[in-house]
Structure formats: C-alpha cells, structure tokens
Design a protein around this motif. Structure first.
Motif, short mmCIF file in Angstrom:
data_model
loop_
_atom_site.label_atom_id
_atom_site.label_comp_id
_atom_site.label_asym_id
_atom_site.label_seq_id
_atom_site.Cartn_x
_atom_site.Cartn_y
_atom_site.Cartn_z
N PHE A 138 -7.52 -38.48 18.97
CA PHE A 138 -6.87 -37.30 18.40
C PHE A 138 -7.75 -36.69 17.31
O PHE A 138 -8.04 -35.49 17.30
CB PHE A 138 -5.50 -37.70 17.84
CG PHE A 138 -4.80 -36.63 17.04
CD1 PHE A 138 -4.19 -35.57 17.68
CD2 PHE A 138 -4.76 -36.70 15.66
CE1 PHE A 138 -3.53 -34.58 16.94
CE2 PHE A 138 -4.10 -35.73 14.92
CZ PHE A 138 -3.50 -34.66 15.56
N ILE A 139 -8.18 -37.53 16.36
CA ILE A 139 -9.00 -37.06 15.25
C ILE A 139 -10.38 -36.63 15.74
O ILE A 139 -10.90 -35.58 15.35
CB ILE A 139 -9.12 -38.15 14.18
CG1 ILE A 139 -7.77 -38.35 13.48
CG2 ILE A 139 -10.19 -37.80 13.17
CD1 ILE A 139 -7.25 -37.13 12.75
N SER A 140 -11.00 -37.45 16.58
CA SER A 140 -12.35 -37.15 17.06
C SER A 140 -12.41 -35.80 17.75
O SER A 140 -13.36 -35.02 17.55
CB SER A 140 -12.84 -38.25 18.00
OG SER A 140 -12.98 -39.46 17.32
N ASN A 141 -11.41 -35.48 18.57
CA ASN A 141 -11.41 -34.21 19.29
C ASN A 141 -11.25 -33.02 18.35
O ASN A 141 -11.86 -31.97 18.55
CB ASN A 141 -10.32 -34.21 20.36
CG ASN A 141 -10.68 -35.04 21.56
OD1 ASN A 141 -11.85 -35.17 21.91
ND2 ASN A 141 -9.69 -35.64 22.20
N LEU A 142 -10.43 -33.17 17.30
CA LEU A 142 -10.27 -32.08 16.34
C LEU A 142 -11.56 -31.84 15.56
O LEU A 142 -11.97 -30.70 15.35
CB LEU A 142 -9.13 -32.39 15.38
CG LEU A 142 -7.72 -32.42 15.98
CD1 LEU A 142 -6.69 -32.79 14.91
CD2 LEU A 142 -7.36 -31.08 16.61
N VAL A 143 -12.21 -32.92 15.14
CA VAL A 143 -13.48 -32.79 14.41
C VAL A 143 -14.55 -32.22 15.34
O VAL A 143 -15.36 -31.38 14.95
CB VAL A 143 -13.92 -34.14 13.83
CG1 VAL A 143 -15.31 -34.04 13.20
CG2 VAL A 143 -12.92 -34.64 12.80
N ARG A 144 -14.55 -32.69 16.59
CA ARG A 144 -15.53 -32.21 17.57
C ARG A 144 -15.42 -30.70 17.76
O ARG A 144 -16.43 -29.99 17.85
CB ARG A 144 -15.31 -32.94 18.89
CG ARG A 144 -16.34 -32.62 19.97
CD ARG A 144 -16.07 -33.46 21.21
NE ARG A 144 -17.08 -33.22 22.23
CZ ARG A 144 -17.03 -32.24 23.11
NH1 ARG A 144 -15.99 -31.40 23.10
NH2 ARG A 144 -17.97 -32.08 24.01
N GLN A 145 -14.18 -30.20 17.82
CA GLN A 145 -13.98 -28.75 17.97
C GLN A 145 -14.59 -27.99 16.80
O GLN A 145 -15.25 -26.95 16.99
CB GLN A 145 -12.48 -28.44 18.06
CG GLN A 145 -11.82 -28.92 19.35
CD GLN A 145 -10.31 -28.82 19.29
OE1 GLN A 145 -9.75 -28.06 18.49
NE2 GLN A 145 -9.62 -29.60 20.11
N LYS A 146 -14.39 -28.48 15.58
CA LYS A 146 -14.96 -27.84 14.39
C LYS A 146 -16.48 -27.84 14.44
O LYS A 146 -17.14 -26.86 14.07
CB LYS A 146 -14.48 -28.55 13.12
CG LYS A 146 -13.00 -28.41 12.83
CD LYS A 146 -12.66 -27.00 12.36
CE LYS A 146 -11.22 -26.90 11.92
NZ LYS A 146 -10.83 -25.53 11.51
N LEU A 147 -17.04 -28.96 14.86
CA LEU A 147 -18.49 -29.08 14.92
C LEU A 147 -19.10 -28.12 15.94
O LEU A 147 -20.12 -27.48 15.68
CB LEU A 147 -18.88 -30.52 15.26
CG LEU A 147 -18.90 -31.49 14.09
CD1 LEU A 147 -18.90 -32.93 14.59
CD2 LEU A 147 -20.11 -31.24 13.21
N ILE A 148 -18.47 -28.02 17.10
CA ILE A 148 -19.01 -27.13 18.14
C ILE A 148 -19.00 -25.69 17.68
O ILE A 148 -19.96 -24.93 17.90
CB ILE A 148 -18.22 -27.32 19.45
CG1 ILE A 148 -18.54 -28.69 20.05
CG2 ILE A 148 -18.55 -26.21 20.45
CD1 ILE A 148 -17.67 -29.07 21.24
N VAL A 149 -17.92 -25.28 17.00
CA VAL A 149 -17.86 -23.92 16.46
C VAL A 149 -18.97 -23.70 15.44
O VAL A 149 -19.64 -22.67 15.44
CB VAL A 149 -16.48 -23.66 15.81
CG1 VAL A 149 -16.49 -22.33 15.05
CG2 VAL A 149 -15.39 -23.63 16.88
N ALA A 150 -19.17 -24.70 14.57
CA ALA A 150 -20.21 -24.57 13.54
C ALA A 150 -21.60 -24.53 14.17
O ALA A 150 -22.47 -23.76 13.73
CB ALA A 150 -20.11 -25.74 12.56
N ILE A 151 -21.83 -25.34 15.19
CA ILE A 151 -23.13 -25.35 15.87
C ILE A 151 -23.39 -24.00 16.56
O ILE A 151 -24.48 -23.44 16.49
CB ILE A 151 -23.20 -26.50 16.90
CG1 ILE A 151 -23.23 -27.84 16.17
CG2 ILE A 151 -24.42 -26.35 17.81
CD1 ILE A 151 -23.00 -29.04 17.07
#
Length: 298
Positions: free
Chosen positions: A151-164
């Motif tokens: 749950f947490i990993s997917n939310l953080v992953r979404q933020k990272l992809i947007v930032a990248i």
C-alpha cells in the motif's frame, strides 16, 4: 490484522519496551492480548495508539494528560501537530499511522505538505526514505504485513514517477544503467536514484524490477553506459551476494558498478575494484557531485 510484540512497538514508536510496560501498568494505556500459549501480543489498534502517544509525548504532552484524553482527542491533536511540525520523526510517525490505517487521503496530505515545505528531494531523503527503510526491515521480520508494505510502496512509487517525469531529459552528462537483480522487487530506492541522477543532468536507462541477466547484458551492449547501479534488498540473499558482485564485476568490467541495499551494506563482502558500495541512498547524490563535469553534447 497484524500482530506485534512489544519489541515491534518499540521499533516502530521509538519508545523503550520498559517504558511501554510502565505506562501499561500505571495508566492502562495498552491491553495486550495473549496467545493460547500465554505469549503477549498487540494488534493494529494498539500500535496506532502508541504511535499517537509517542508523537504527543515527544511534543510536550505529559503521559498523565495523554492517558486522560479520548481516542478522538488524541487523533485531533496528532493531526494538528503533523500539519504544523517540520520535525522529521513526527512526520515519520504520521506516515506510519497512515500505513496502519490504510489511509491514502491522509498519507497523500502528509506527503504533499512535506514536499511543499521541504521540496521533493529533502522530503524523500529525510522523511520518506528513512520511513521506507524502517518499514522494509520490519516487513522482513513480519512486523508489517505485505498488504501494508505494498500500500505504502505504491503510493510513494506514484509520487516518484511523477517527479521523474518532471525532469528535463538530458543530452549530456554520464550514462547510467539502473536495474534490480532477478527476484528483487523493491523499487523505491532505485526510482529515487533515477530522480537524483536525472536532476543532476545525467542520462538514465531504467530497467526496473527483477531484470534477467541476459537482458541486462543486451541493454548494456546496446547503450554502453559508464555506470551501472543496483539495489539489493532481498535478492540475492546475503549468502549469494558475494558471488553476484563478482559476476557483475567480471561481466561489466569496463563500467563502474554502484551497489547499495540491505544485503550489501555492513556485510562482510569484498568489493571488486570496479564495484563501489554506497552506504545509503543519499550517498548517490554525493557521488554524483564528485564526478567531473562533462561538456553537454551539441
């Protein structure tokens, strides 16, 4: 629902087990359950309570006052604190509560507030990455269940992809090939490394999770990167880490190989001359700053 030992509560909250027992006896803060063999354990509600208590206590609330507050009063005070506090530990406590409650809206609000105040990179370095590292270790010991971790990993992953995606594609700088070994699925660290590398004007070829060795070699031959970077969290395991590093060194002898992760940091390993261990993800930024500047391609 997860179950926790008192040591798990100590690791997640930062409150010593002895102190937790004293509070339990003196203020009836906790009501531990017992297994059929009479072993004490705690559940998600106990963990949420202790995380809230720890946050309030760290911010000047006396334990006697906290014990007299209702659950709703505790929660309201915690929300107020996390919205105005920039203390990293407070924010990590807040994110841990969001994880236990599976509260996506609250998690996003805490994360967005930190990014607004600190910037994306500092939020990742000082809040998210320490939080994920702690959760990763607890997941391996069984203190955090897979659903909570995903749950947490997917939310953080979404933020990272947007930032990248927000980074301008570089045409100069060094070329980095980023990948995870076969069987390795923990992608947060390598995504953050991608963000840092691109933010410094370098180029990234990103292969992501569980990269087969033959595919890695094919991409390497096609792009001929100066650097390879990988993170070893669970795979290969510690007993095979040395063989894996030796094989990487030999197979990609003409490149510099950067490695980090739970299975290599602090382990009794011998790193080949073209393999460098980075103790923490923040070391990637420092390593990049040491690279000499390369003229931009025309």
């Amino acid at each position: 629902m997860s179950t926790y030992s008192i040591k798990d509560l100590e690791q997640l909250s930062g409150i010593k087990a002895h102190t937790l027992r004293v509070w339990e006896q003196r203020y009836s803060l906790l009501d531990p359950k017992r297994t059929e063999t009479n072993i004490r354990y705690y559940d998600d509600e106990d963990l949420k309570l202790i995380l809230n208590v720890a946050l309030l206590n760290d911010n000047g609330f006396k334990i006697s006052k906290i014990a007299s507050m209702s659950e709703e009063e505790k929660r309201e005070e915690v929300v107020k604190l996390t919205e105005r506090s920039l203390t990293h530990d407070d924010q990590i406590h807040a994110l841990t509560i969001c994880m236990i409650e599976m509260d996506e809206e609250r998690f996003d609000k805490v994360l967005s507030t930190n990014i607004l105040k600190l910037g994306f990179e500092q939020t990742m370095l000082n809040v998210i990455y320490p939080f994920m590292s702690k959760i990763g270790v607890l997941w391996q010991t069984g203190a955090v269940n897979p659903a909570q971790e995903h749950f947490i990993s997917n939310l953080v992953r979404q933020k990272l992809i947007v930032a990248i995606d927000g980074q301008v594609n570089a045409h100069g700088g060094k070329k980095f090939l980023l990948f995870l070994p076969e069987g390795e699925l923990h992608e947060i660290s390598i995504l953050f490394a991608t963000y840092i590398i691109k933010s410094k004007g370098h180029r990234v070829i990103y292969l992501g999770q569980s990269t087969p060795s033959d595919d890695l070699l094919s991409v390497y031959k096609l792009h001929e990167p100066e650097y390879l970077l990988t993170v070893i969290t669970t795979s290969p395991s510690a007993e095979y880490a040395q063989d894996y590093l030796d094989a990487l060194s030999e197979r990609f002898a003409n490149s510099n190989i950067l490695v980090t992760g739970y299975q290599v940091i602090g382990q009794d390993l011998k790193f080949p001359s073209n393999v460098k261990c980075l103790n923490y993800i923040r070391d990637i930024k420092e390593y990049l700053e040491e690279l000499e500047q390369v003229p931009q391609e025309k």
